[in-house]
Design an enzyme around this catalytic site. Structure first.
Site, PDB file in Angstrom:
ATOM      1  N   GLY A 150      -4.087  -5.207  -3.928  1.00 38.57           N
ATOM      2  CA  GLY A 150      -5.121  -4.398  -4.563  1.00 38.57           C
ATOM      3  C   GLY A 150      -4.510  -3.089  -5.008  1.00 38.57           C
ATOM      4  N   HIS A 151      -4.424  -2.890  -6.295  1.00 35.72           N
ATOM      5  CA  HIS A 151      -3.874  -1.632  -6.816  1.00 35.72           C
ATOM      6  C   HIS A 151      -5.027  -0.722  -7.217  1.00 35.72           C
ATOM      7  CE1 HIS A 151       0.364  -3.213  -8.086  1.00 35.72           C
ATOM      8  NE2 HIS A 151       0.174  -3.168  -6.797  1.00 35.72           N
ATOM      9  N   LYS A 211       2.313   1.877  -5.130  1.00 35.05           N
ATOM     10  CA  LYS A 211       3.128   1.377  -6.251  1.00 35.05           C
ATOM     11  C   LYS A 211       2.367   1.487  -7.569  1.00 35.05           C
ATOM     12  CE  LYS A 211       3.438  -2.648  -4.227  1.00 35.05           C
ATOM     13  NZ  LYS A 211       2.966  -2.325  -2.875  1.00 35.05           N
ATOM     14  N   ASP A 214       0.811  -1.227   0.000  1.00 39.08           N
ATOM     15  CA  ASP A 214       0.000   0.000   0.000  1.00 39.08           C
ATOM     16  C   ASP A 214       0.839   1.270   0.000  1.00 39.08           C
ATOM     17  OD1 ASP A 214      -2.256  -1.695   0.187  1.00 39.08           O
ATOM     18  OD2 ASP A 214      -1.859  -1.890   2.320  1.00 39.08           O
ATOM     19  N   GLN A 241       2.706  -6.171  -2.562  1.00 41.35           N
ATOM     20  CA  GLN A 241       3.090  -6.097  -1.142  1.00 41.35           C
ATOM     21  C   GLN A 241       4.385  -5.290  -0.976  1.00 41.35           C
ATOM     22  OE1 GLN A 241       2.254  -9.685  -2.177  1.00 41.35           O
ATOM     23  NE2 GLN A 241       0.192  -8.927  -1.975  1.00 41.35           N
TER      24      GLN A 241
HETATM   25  P1  IMP Z   1      -1.698 -12.939   2.759  1.00 38.17           P
HETATM   26  O1  IMP Z   1      -0.786 -12.369   1.744  1.00 38.17           O
HETATM   27  O2  IMP Z   1      -3.154 -12.806   2.392  1.00 38.17           O
HETATM   28  O3  IMP Z   1      -1.318 -14.336   3.144  1.00 38.17           O
HETATM   29  O4  IMP Z   1      -1.537 -12.065   4.095  1.00 38.17           O
HETATM   30  C1  IMP Z   1      -0.341 -12.040   4.859  1.00 38.17           C
HETATM   31  C2  IMP Z   1      -0.097 -10.633   5.404  1.00 38.17           C
HETATM   32  O5  IMP Z   1       0.184  -9.754   4.333  1.00 38.17           O
HETATM   33  C3  IMP Z   1      -1.314 -10.016   6.118  1.00 38.17           C
HETATM   34  O6  IMP Z   1      -0.829  -9.191   7.148  1.00 38.17           O
HETATM   35  C4  IMP Z   1      -1.967  -9.193   5.025  1.00 38.17           C
HETATM   36  O7  IMP Z   1      -2.753  -8.153   5.533  1.00 38.17           O
HETATM   37  C5  IMP Z   1      -0.737  -8.669   4.310  1.00 38.17           C
HETATM   38  N1  IMP Z   1      -0.981  -8.323   2.903  1.00 38.17           N
HETATM   39  C6  IMP Z   1      -1.077  -9.160   1.858  1.00 38.17           C
HETATM   40  N2  IMP Z   1      -1.255  -8.471   0.717  1.00 38.17           N
HETATM   41  C7  IMP Z   1      -1.259  -7.177   1.049  1.00 38.17           C
HETATM   42  C8  IMP Z   1      -1.349  -5.969   0.281  1.00 38.17           C
HETATM   43  O8  IMP Z   1      -1.476  -5.965  -0.938  1.00 38.17           O
HETATM   44  N3  IMP Z   1      -1.304  -4.805   0.985  1.00 38.17           N
HETATM   45  C9  IMP Z   1      -1.137  -4.777   2.333  1.00 38.17           C
HETATM   46  N4  IMP Z   1      -1.020  -5.882   3.091  1.00 38.17           N
HETATM   47  C10 IMP Z   1      -1.078  -7.067   2.445  1.00 38.17           C
HETATM   48 MG    MG Z   2      -2.691  -2.428  -1.737  1.00 40.70          MG
END
Ligand code: IMP
Ligand code: MG
Length: 329
Positions: A42-43, A16, A13, A174
């Site tokens: 999520g972009h 990017k 977040d 991420q």
């Molecule tokens: P997962 O990727 O769904 O397995 O989540 C693992 C950790 O990464 C959690 O703390 C999520 O909230 C965080 N996370 C995964 N994708 C994103 C993203 O795109 N933005 C922010 N946090 C993310």
């Molecule tokens: Mg995001």
């Protein structure tokens, strides 16, 4: 042949999407490659006045650039088609522009169900962890095994290594603080968010030209661990409201904190960041409060100019762009 990389230096977040969208517009890429993650990302992208939220499909699609979901990613087939439809509905010509590497792994319904009650990490519950686990456990399903994806498959080797003059923008999801090896394990995602993660997708290291690292002037995190300083909850509630810090994928409020310069320096060093973007300056400007954490201690600054000069001096990168968030609604 060259490749530029855009990656997150904090916990995702960092905006990017804004940087990749900008680079796609002004540099002449032949391909945009998403190199890690699934629909946990999520972009939010504003294109010609319209808002789009993409989870899988790289930002090249907005400019008619071949956009590939690489084998470092995992893909939810239903979400992929939903997104494709949303882009079409938004007036974009996606025909022949969107591809999935044939060896990319698929997120199944079983993976999604498995994560329904997950609370330990606070995942996005999009089945990412289980999909990567099955990949490494050699139980996974590949995109090429899914008949519905037949028209979207691509062979990365043939596409990138056929003596064509390819110019690739590698788009990360991420960020460094969520990287499976470099993040705060176990509060991490299941993929490689570093520059090395991009290389795993068929990009030779010698092709890498610019590494764009993206950060915010403060930090946010979504997940199960406690991240926001309780004693400053009033301040960070304002940051959250002004910065619209709610998840693009899950709508969850993001915990906020001051920029941690030691962590940022580490992320810059490990990724070899050559160009740094620090976003959302406008959020702290509106509140009129500037600070960061160094060696576990809060440092205060009197003005935006002062913190900018400090960061320019301390951070070992060739170029820093300070940016506002033009996407405020
Ligand atoms: P997962 O990727 O769904 O397995 O989540 C693992 C950790 O990464 C959690 O703390 C999520 O909230 C965080 N996370 C995964 N994708 C994103 C993203 O795109 N933005 C922010 N946090 C993310
Ligand atoms: Mg995001």
């Amino acid at each position: 042949m060259h490749a530029d990389v855009v990656l997150g230096l904090q916990h995702g977040d960092e905006a990017k999407g804004k940087v990749t969208h900008y680079l796609c517009k002004y540099k002449s890429y032949t391909h945009v490659l998403r190199f890690n993650g699934g629909c946990n990302a999520g972009h939010t992208i504003y294109h010609e006045g319209k808002k789009f939220v993409t989870h899988h499909i790289p930002a090249g699609v907005f400019f008619g650039i071949k956009s590939i979901i690489g084998p470092g990613c995992v893909v939810n087939v239903a979400q992929f088609f939903k997104e494709l439809q949303e882009l079409k509905d938004g007036g974009l010509d996606v025909e022949g522009k969107v591809f999935i590497a044939k060896n990319t792994h698929v997120i199944t319904d079983a993976h999604l169900h498995e994560e329904e009650g997950e609370t330990k990490i606070g995942t996005t519950k999009r089945g990412n962890g289980p999909a990567y686990r099955d990949k490494y456990n050699r139980h996974g399903i590949l995109a090429k095994q899914v008949p519905a994806l037949k028209d979207y498959l691509i062979d990365i080797y043939e596409e990138f290594h056929n003596d064509r003059d390819v110019k690739i923008l590698c788009e990360g999801a991420q960020g460094f603080g969520l990287d499976v090896d470099w993040g705060d394990y176990p509060y991490v995602t299941s993929s490689h968010c570093t520059v090395a993660g991009a290389l795993l997708n068929g990009i030779p290291p010698t092709w890498v030209r610019d590494v764009w690292g993206v950060a915010k002037i403060y930090e946010t995190y979504v997940g199960a661990k406690s991240f926001e300083p309780e004693e400053e909850s009033e301040f960070f509630t304002r940051v959250r409201e002004i910065g619209a810090e709610y998840g693009a994928t899950t709508g969850r409020p993001r915990q906020c904190n001051w920029l941690n310069i030691d962590e940022l320096q580490k992320a810059i060093a490990v990724n070899g960041v050559s160009r740094l973007v620090i976003n959302k300056m406008d959020v702290l400007r509106e509140i009129g409060s500037w600070g960061l954490i160094k060696d576990g201690t809060k440092m205060d600054f009197d003005s935006e100019k002062e913190i900018m000069s400090y960061l320019e001096e301390e951070l070992p990168v060739g170029e820093i762009h300070f940016s506002d968030n033009p996407y405020r609604l």
